[in-house]
Scaffold this motif. Structure first.
Motif, PDB file in Angstrom:
ATOM      1  N   LYS A 172       0.833  -1.197   0.000  1.00 37.15           N
ATOM      2  CA  LYS A 172       0.000   0.000   0.000  1.00 37.15           C
ATOM      3  C   LYS A 172       0.870   1.250   0.000  1.00 37.15           C
ATOM      4  O   LYS A 172       1.938   1.284   0.585  1.00 37.15           O
ATOM      5  N   LYS A 173       0.359   2.284  -0.644  1.00 42.33           N
ATOM      6  CA  LYS A 173       1.053   3.570  -0.681  1.00 42.33           C
ATOM      7  C   LYS A 173       0.085   4.662  -0.242  1.00 42.33           C
ATOM      8  O   LYS A 173      -1.121   4.520  -0.350  1.00 42.33           O
ATOM      9  N   THR A 174       0.613   5.753   0.233  1.00 39.78           N
ATOM     10  CA  THR A 174      -0.185   6.870   0.716  1.00 39.78           C
ATOM     11  C   THR A 174      -0.902   7.564  -0.440  1.00 39.78           C
ATOM     12  O   THR A 174      -0.304   7.823  -1.478  1.00 39.78           O
ATOM     13  N   SER A 175      -2.171   7.893  -0.246  1.00 37.10           N
ATOM     14  CA  SER A 175      -2.928   8.624  -1.263  1.00 37.10           C
ATOM     15  C   SER A 175      -2.457  10.076  -1.335  1.00 37.10           C
ATOM     16  O   SER A 175      -1.843  10.593  -0.393  1.00 37.10           O
ATOM     17  N   LYS A 176      -2.776  10.738  -2.429  1.00 38.40           N
ATOM     18  CA  LYS A 176      -2.373  12.134  -2.603  1.00 38.40           C
ATOM     19  C   LYS A 176      -3.015  13.032  -1.554  1.00 38.40           C
ATOM     20  O   LYS A 176      -2.375  13.950  -1.047  1.00 38.40           O
ATOM     21  N   SER A 177      -4.267  12.780  -1.227  1.00 36.85           N
ATOM     22  CA  SER A 177      -4.949  13.642  -0.251  1.00 36.85           C
ATOM     23  C   SER A 177      -4.334  13.508   1.145  1.00 36.85           C
ATOM     24  O   SER A 177      -4.165  14.501   1.853  1.00 36.85           O
ATOM     25  N   VAL A 178      -3.973  12.294   1.529  1.00 39.42           N
ATOM     26  CA  VAL A 178      -3.363  12.087   2.849  1.00 39.42           C
ATOM     27  C   VAL A 178      -1.935  12.631   2.847  1.00 39.42           C
ATOM     28  O   VAL A 178      -1.480  13.216   3.833  1.00 39.42           O
ATOM     29  N   THR A 202       4.934   7.425   0.838  1.00 41.40           N
ATOM     30  CA  THR A 202       4.178   7.912  -0.317  1.00 41.40           C
ATOM     31  C   THR A 202       4.566   7.224  -1.613  1.00 41.40           C
ATOM     32  O   THR A 202       3.720   6.766  -2.356  1.00 41.40           O
ATOM     33  N   LYS A 203       5.832   7.158  -1.905  1.00 37.24           N
ATOM     34  CA  LYS A 203       6.265   6.559  -3.172  1.00 37.24           C
ATOM     35  C   LYS A 203       7.307   5.475  -2.936  1.00 37.24           C
ATOM     36  O   LYS A 203       8.255   5.335  -3.689  1.00 37.24           O
ATOM     37  N   THR A 227      -6.655  10.668  10.868  1.00 36.46           N
ATOM     38  CA  THR A 227      -6.498  10.287   9.458  1.00 36.46           C
ATOM     39  C   THR A 227      -5.065   9.840   9.196  1.00 36.46           C
ATOM     40  O   THR A 227      -4.821   8.826   8.536  1.00 36.46           O
ATOM     41  N   SER A 270      -3.705   6.007   8.205  1.00 34.67           N
ATOM     42  CA  SER A 270      -2.841   5.728   7.059  1.00 34.67           C
ATOM     43  C   SER A 270      -1.602   4.954   7.494  1.00 34.67           C
ATOM     44  O   SER A 270      -1.198   3.987   6.846  1.00 34.67           O
ATOM     45  N   GLN A 308      -0.559   0.789   6.559  1.00 36.97           N
ATOM     46  CA  GLN A 308       0.680   0.424   5.882  1.00 36.97           C
ATOM     47  C   GLN A 308       1.649  -0.314   6.807  1.00 36.97           C
ATOM     48  O   GLN A 308       2.840  -0.385   6.550  1.00 36.97           O
TER      49      GLN A 308
END
Length: 80
Positions: free
Chosen positions: A4-10, A38-39, A67, A71, A75
């Protein structure tokens, strides 16, 4: 291994949290972890999992901090 990777909004929330001088140290720790995932395929460490778990069950923290904690937990290493 968690893919899993972090969404742009988070990730955006995490970035704003780190720049916010009023944000708590807890929120900033969680934000740093979120951005590090994130990436990449980085996983949450055991210590941070514990912190995130505490945040999620506490009434002390606001929805933004929760939130970030959610996240971080999503992960984490599921084998722990």
């Amino acid at each position: 291994m968690n893919k899993k990777k972090t969404s742009k909004s988070v990730a955006s929330l995490a970035s704003k949290t780190l720049k916010n001088s009023q944000a708590s140290q807890t929120a900033k720790k969680l934000a740093g972890s979120v951005l590090s995932q994130t990436k990449s395929s980085n996983q949450t460490g055991a210590k941070l999992e514990g912190l995130a778990s505490t945040v999620m069950t506490s009434k002390k923290y606001n929805s933004q901090t929760k939130t970030l904690a959610g996240s971080v937990l999503s992960q984490s290493n599921k084998k722990r």
